[in-house]
Design a protein around this motif. Structure first.
Motif, PDB file in Angstrom:
ATOM      1  N   HIS A  82       0.917  -1.239   0.008  1.00  0.00           N
ATOM      2  CA  HIS A  82       0.048  -0.004  -0.050  1.00  0.00           C
ATOM      3  C   HIS A  82       1.046   1.346   0.027  1.00  0.00           C
ATOM      4  O   HIS A  82       2.046   1.240   0.706  1.00  0.00           O
ATOM      5  CB  HIS A  82      -0.911  -0.003   1.179  1.00  0.00           C
ATOM      6  N   LEU A  83       0.478   2.312  -0.764  1.00  0.00           N
ATOM      7  CA  LEU A  83       1.377   3.361  -0.694  1.00  0.00           C
ATOM      8  C   LEU A  83       0.302   4.580  -0.249  1.00  0.00           C
ATOM      9  O   LEU A  83      -0.896   4.976  -0.705  1.00  0.00           O
ATOM     10  CB  LEU A  83       1.486   3.880  -2.392  1.00  0.00           C
ATOM     11  N   PRO A  84       0.811   5.221   0.701  1.00  0.00           N
ATOM     12  CA  PRO A  84      -0.052   6.054   1.659  1.00  0.00           C
ATOM     13  C   PRO A  84      -0.002   7.286   0.910  1.00  0.00           C
ATOM     14  O   PRO A  84       0.633   7.595  -0.040  1.00  0.00           O
ATOM     15  CB  PRO A  84       0.737   6.467   2.843  1.00  0.00           C
ATOM     16  N   ALA A  85      -1.467   8.281   1.139  1.00  0.00           N
ATOM     17  CA  ALA A  85      -1.546   9.268   0.400  1.00  0.00           C
ATOM     18  C   ALA A  85      -0.324  10.272   0.389  1.00  0.00           C
ATOM     19  O   ALA A  85      -0.004  11.037  -0.262  1.00  0.00           O
ATOM     20  CB  ALA A  85      -2.795   9.935   0.808  1.00  0.00           C
ATOM     21  N   GLN A  86       0.204  10.538   1.439  1.00  0.00           N
ATOM     22  CA  GLN A  86       1.335  11.538   1.844  1.00  0.00           C
ATOM     23  C   GLN A  86       2.616  10.947   0.864  1.00  0.00           C
ATOM     24  O   GLN A  86       3.142  12.023   0.510  1.00  0.00           O
ATOM     25  CB  GLN A  86       1.632  11.327   3.419  1.00  0.00           C
ATOM     26  N   ALA A  87       2.791   9.664   1.088  1.00  0.00           N
ATOM     27  CA  ALA A  87       3.836   9.578   0.055  1.00  0.00           C
ATOM     28  C   ALA A  87       3.616   9.723  -1.566  1.00  0.00           C
ATOM     29  O   ALA A  87       4.592  10.162  -2.167  1.00  0.00           O
ATOM     30  CB  ALA A  87       4.478   8.007  -0.003  1.00  0.00           C
ATOM     31  N   ALA A  88       2.266   9.701  -2.164  1.00  0.00           N
ATOM     32  CA  ALA A  88       2.152   9.906  -3.345  1.00  0.00           C
ATOM     33  C   ALA A  88       1.940  11.590  -3.354  1.00  0.00           C
ATOM     34  O   ALA A  88       2.711  11.720  -4.655  1.00  0.00           O
ATOM     35  CB  ALA A  88       0.741   9.443  -3.487  1.00  0.00           C
TER      36      ALA A  88
END
Length: 153
Positions: free
Chosen positions: A117-123
């Motif tokens: 899973h890629l968190p929104a903050q990392a995106a």
């Protein structure tokens, strides 16, 4: 001192497979084993036949393999009849008996897929990096990666 490499000419596949070399001998043995397996399967009841495999031939004994002990027991009772049937095939007159083995066949399991899973903050960080990048290929790759983020609806 010079080293000269031997140069072999390419040979047709039919000559390699049917020739006198090791590969030709291996292919002939494989064909014989396949014929024996098919002949024995044709003579056995359907429920036993699908569990019978011929594993090899050594010292006058043919190796029969099954996937469960219950089929091995049935084959033990059938040995005299199977030996007679096998002697009818040309090339199998020398078979004196059977070696029976159980080799369970396990179904091939697909490896578990790891979901990341890629968190929104990392995106968001990836997107800002993409905006500051001059290389168009790297920019597109970062944007594609950022698109995999978990976004809240």
């Amino acid at each position: 001192m010079s080293i000269k490499a031997k140069r072999f000419r390419a040979q047709p596949m039919t000559r390699l497979l049917d020739g006198r070399g090791e590969l030709g001998s291996l292919m002939r043995t494989a064909r014989l084993i396949e014929r024996a397996q098919q002949h024995l399967r044709d003579q056995l009841p359907g429920e036993v036949a699908e569990h019978l495999f011929v594993g090899g031939f050594r010292d006058g004994r043919l190796t029969l393999i099954t996937d469960r002990a219950i089929w091995l027991t049935r084959l033990r009772y059938e040995q005299p009849r199977l030996l007679e049937l096998l002697h009818q095939l040309p090339g199998f007159e020398a078979v004196t008996g059977f070696t029976l083995k159980v080799r369970p066949v396990r179904p091939v399991k697909a490896p578990l897929r790891q979901v990341r899973h890629l968190p929104a903050q990392a995106a968001d960080e990836l997107t800002s990096c993409a905006e500051d990048t001059r290389d168009p290929r790297l920019k597109a790759a970062l944007q594609r990666l950022a698109a995999h983020a978990e976004r809240e609806p």
